[in-house]
Every structure is written in C-alpha cells, then in structure tokens.
Design an enzyme around this catalytic site. Structure first.
Site, PDB file in Angstrom:
ATOM      1  N   SER A   1      61.936  54.497  -7.551  1.00  0.00           N
ATOM      2  CA  SER A   1      62.942  55.189  -8.379  1.00  0.00           C
ATOM      3  C   SER A   1      64.159  54.348  -8.744  1.00  0.00           C
ATOM      4  O   SER A   1      64.954  54.764  -9.580  1.00  0.00           O
ATOM      5  CB  SER A   1      63.434  56.441  -7.661  1.00  0.00           C
ATOM      6  OG  SER A   1      62.524  57.476  -7.843  1.00  0.00           O
TER       7      SER A   1
ATOM      8  N   LYS B   1      64.774  53.735 -12.336  1.00  0.00           N
ATOM      9  CA  LYS B   1      65.168  54.787 -13.288  1.00  0.00           C
ATOM     10  C   LYS B   1      66.465  54.522 -14.052  1.00  0.00           C
ATOM     11  O   LYS B   1      66.511  54.734 -15.265  1.00  0.00           O
ATOM     12  CB  LYS B   1      65.205  56.143 -12.571  1.00  0.00           C
ATOM     13  CG  LYS B   1      63.811  56.612 -12.143  1.00  0.00           C
ATOM     14  CD  LYS B   1      63.870  57.856 -11.252  1.00  0.00           C
ATOM     15  CE  LYS B   1      62.473  58.342 -10.878  1.00  0.00           C
ATOM     16  NZ  LYS B   1      62.524  59.466  -9.905  1.00  0.00           N
TER      17      LYS B   1
ATOM     18  N   TYR C   1      55.136  54.662 -16.666  1.00  0.00           N
ATOM     19  CA  TYR C   1      56.023  55.124 -15.591  1.00  0.00           C
ATOM     20  C   TYR C   1      55.500  54.659 -14.222  1.00  0.00           C
ATOM     21  O   TYR C   1      56.267  54.158 -13.388  1.00  0.00           O
ATOM     22  CB  TYR C   1      56.155  56.652 -15.636  1.00  0.00           C
ATOM     23  CG  TYR C   1      56.891  57.213 -14.443  1.00  0.00           C
ATOM     24  CD1 TYR C   1      58.272  57.098 -14.342  1.00  0.00           C
ATOM     25  CD2 TYR C   1      56.199  57.824 -13.401  1.00  0.00           C
ATOM     26  CE1 TYR C   1      58.953  57.584 -13.227  1.00  0.00           C
ATOM     27  CE2 TYR C   1      56.867  58.319 -12.295  1.00  0.00           C
ATOM     28  CZ  TYR C   1      58.238  58.190 -12.207  1.00  0.00           C
ATOM     29  OH  TYR C   1      58.904  58.669 -11.098  1.00  0.00           O
TER      30      TYR C   1
ATOM     31  N   TYR D   1      69.153  61.162  -4.480  1.00  0.00           N
ATOM     32  CA  TYR D   1      68.433  62.414  -4.249  1.00  0.00           C
ATOM     33  C   TYR D   1      69.440  63.527  -3.912  1.00  0.00           C
ATOM     34  O   TYR D   1      70.560  63.521  -4.415  1.00  0.00           O
ATOM     35  CB  TYR D   1      67.370  62.239  -3.139  1.00  0.00           C
ATOM     36  CG  TYR D   1      66.391  61.126  -3.427  1.00  0.00           C
ATOM     37  CD1 TYR D   1      65.525  61.205  -4.512  1.00  0.00           C
ATOM     38  CD2 TYR D   1      66.322  60.003  -2.619  1.00  0.00           C
ATOM     39  CE1 TYR D   1      64.613  60.188  -4.776  1.00  0.00           C
ATOM     40  CE2 TYR D   1      65.399  58.989  -2.873  1.00  0.00           C
ATOM     41  CZ  TYR D   1      64.559  59.082  -3.955  1.00  0.00           C
ATOM     42  OH  TYR D   1      63.662  58.082  -4.215  1.00  0.00           O
TER      43      TYR D   1
ATOM     44  N   VAL E   1      61.629  55.466  -2.905  1.00  0.00           N
ATOM     45  CA  VAL E   1      60.792  55.783  -1.752  1.00  0.00           C
ATOM     46  C   VAL E   1      60.109  54.550  -1.138  1.00  0.00           C
ATOM     47  O   VAL E   1      59.510  54.642  -0.074  1.00  0.00           O
ATOM     48  CB  VAL E   1      59.722  56.855  -2.068  1.00  0.00           C
ATOM     49  CG1 VAL E   1      60.374  58.201  -2.352  1.00  0.00           C
ATOM     50  CG2 VAL E   1      58.826  56.426  -3.219  1.00  0.00           C
TER      51      VAL E   1
HETATM   52  N1  GLU Z   1      56.860  56.576  -8.146  1.00  0.00           N
HETATM   53  C1  GLU Z   1      57.500  57.566  -7.359  1.00  0.00           C
HETATM   54  C2  GLU Z   1      57.208  58.946  -7.899  1.00  0.00           C
HETATM   55  O1  GLU Z   1      57.293  59.144  -9.080  1.00  0.00           O
HETATM   56  C3  GLU Z   1      58.981  57.295  -7.327  1.00  0.00           C
HETATM   57  C4  GLU Z   1      59.679  58.243  -6.438  1.00  0.00           C
HETATM   58  C5  GLU Z   1      60.990  57.744  -5.867  1.00  0.00           C
HETATM   59  O2  GLU Z   1      61.157  56.575  -5.538  1.00  0.00           O
HETATM   60  O3  GLU Z   1      61.853  58.606  -5.757  1.00  0.00           O
HETATM   61  O4  GLU Z   1      56.865  59.853  -7.172  1.00  0.00           O
END
Ligand code: GLU
Length: 306
Positions: free
Chosen positions: A65, A68, A190, A242, A260
C-alpha cells in the site's frame, strides 16, 4: 571523525526494538507469509541528500500500500485535482483498508489510501496509458527511489490468484461508473504496483523526495510536480496509517504510509524521509516495530508538524 548524530540515533532505536516479538506477518496474500519476522531495517534520507541506514536496510520486500500515494500523485498530475475528485474522495473511512463500501451520495471510494480508492486511481492511470502503464509507473517509482525498481513475480502471482476481494471491489466500482471497462488489466496493474520490490533505503529516499517538495534529494531529479506533492502528503497524514491514522497524526504528526509487507514510510516536510522495514504487523495492519521507531524518532527529533 565520530558518527553522525542521526546514525547513532537510528542504531540505538534499532537496538531498542530488535528483540520485540509483537505482531504477526501478513498471510492473506499467501506469499507474504514467507517473510522473515526477524528482518528489521531503519533508514533516513535528509533533504540535502545524506543517507543513514541500519539493520536489514537492503533487504527487498514488496511496497504494497505504500505505492498508493505515488500513483495518486501521478493521477493528479495527469487529470488535475478536479477530475480525480469526481472518482475518489479525501475523507478517512474509519473502516478497514479492504472494506467494500463507497460514499453514499457520490458512490466514490472514501479516499485513495483504501483499496477501493487506490484501485480507482490505478484504473485512471491504466485508462490513460494503456499497455504502457506499468512501464510509466515503474519509471516514476524508480525516479523517486533513485534506482531501477522491478516486480516480485511470486508475490504478484500470489495476489493475482487470491485477490478475490479486490476483484469484487473493482467490479463494484465498475457498477457505479467510478472506473471503466476493461477491469481486469487495471486490476492486474494494481496487483503489480503492490508487488514492486523496494528496500528500506529506497523507501526513505521516496519519502525524502516528497519531503523535498517532489525532487529526489540524491539524484536531484524532479519526480513530482510541486502542485501535487501537497495533496499526496495531506492524504497520507489523514489516511495513511489505516485505522491508526488519527492516533498517528496525534502522536507522530507527520505524513506517512504503511503497507502489509511490513514497510512504513514517512516524510518530514522539507527535512527528511524515513522508512522502517519489519514484517510483523499489529491488528490494524501497521508494522509493530515501525510504529515504535517512528514514535520514538518523532519525540527525540521533535518531528511533529505542530
Ligand atoms: N496488495 C494489498 C491489497 O490490496 C495491499 C494492502 C496493503 O498494503 O494495505 O490487499
């Protein structure tokens, strides 16, 4: 000549939390379950291009993430803030990163840091660039990191095979007209963006690029337009950690993003980028050691924005 004060500080923090055994590595993407919970690295890169590293700072891991904010910045540059805002909001959701929900009136995802918003942003990039999208994305991330980055094929395959929830989210977005057909290649992009391999030093450099108003302080390359960096950082401050984002803003007080894979990246306006890598996560999905090191660093260096 003695050691630089910042080098001493990160070594002390590394030592302080080396034996911490809190948290669990993520397993919902099966390949991530293979991460070594012992791995622990800390890196700082200053706006004048100095770099300080300790522990397993060269150990590669997937960005997840933390990608992002960087794709969000690309979309803002391409389409402008107004058009992007028709597809994704800027409000903290108060729900999990993978929650299947959209804003009631507008049908937009809450913000670009939750999966629904990030998938929307990536679909916008795919719509513009088509088959060149991955190349464009990798080029931009590489410029921010200051070296050529690539994808972890095994993690990508693992998420692509098991990412049914994200697939469901993408189809919900299609249903509400937030993204366009074709869905599958946008989703594929993605998954690939989440599987980009970085190390702790790369992430600190990427954070320092944001802190340095879009210019990589080591290579001096202008990676992001000054105009979008503010938006990238704002959304990181309000939504980057988060459901810990409020507490984070209170305690640490700098824009940050975690993933994550165990990475945490933060940007201290005009001063430095910092990154921690340690795979065991707390219940909210943040790296346990990552949070502890950042809280201590913020206190010891007085990093809080206010
Ligand atoms: N590729 C993970 C997902 O989309 C990223 C989640 C994350 O790092 O929060 O579930």
């Amino acid at each position: 000549m003695g050691k630089h004060r910042l080098q001493e500080l990160i070594e002390a923090l590394h030592q302080r939390y080396q034996s911490c055994t809190e948290g669990e590595v993520a397993t919902y993407i099966p390949e991530l379950g293979k991460a070594n919970p012992q791995h622990f690295g800390v890196s700082l890169v200053t706006s004048d291009g100095l770099s300080f590293n300790t522990g397993n700072y060269e150990q590669p891991f997937t960005i997840q993430s933390i990608s992002k904010p960087f794709t969000y910045g690309m979309a803002l540059e391409l389409y402008g803030a107004e058009k992007v805002a028709r597809h994704v909001g800027v409000e903290p959701s108060g729900d999990a990163f993978n929650s299947i929900e959209l804003e009631q009136d507008t049908n937009r995802p809450f913000n670009p840091m939750v999966n629904a918003g990030a998938i929307t942003v990536t679909a916008l990039l795919y719509q513009h660039y088509g088959d060149r999208a991955l190349e464009m994305l990798l080029a931009r991330f590489s410029a921010a990191a200051g070296r050529a980055l690539s994808i972890d094929e095994a993690v990508y395959q693992s998420e692509s095979r098991t990412g049914h929830r994200n697939r469901a989210i993408a189809h919900l977005l299609l249903n509400f007209g937030m993204i366009d057909e074709p869905v599958e290649p946008a989703l594929d992009l993605y998954f690939k963006q989440c599987s980009i391999l970085v190390n702790c030093r790369d992430l600190a450099t990427m954070g320092a690029t944001l802190a340095n108003l879009g210019t990589n302080p080591i290579t001096k390359e202008e990676v992001y337009d000054l105009s979008v960096v503010k938006d990238m950082l704002s959304i990181m401050l309000t939504c980057g950690m988060y459901n810990y984002s409020g507490q984070w803003a209170y305690q640490v007080g700098v824009p940050a993003k975690s993933g994550v894979g165990g990475g945490v990246m933060a940007a201290v306006n005009r001063q430095l980028g910092l990154a921690i890598f340690s795979p065991p996560l707390d219940k909210l999905g943040n790296s346990c050691r990552g949070i502890k090191v950042c809280v201590d660093l913020a206190n010891e260096l007085g990093l809080h924005a206010f």
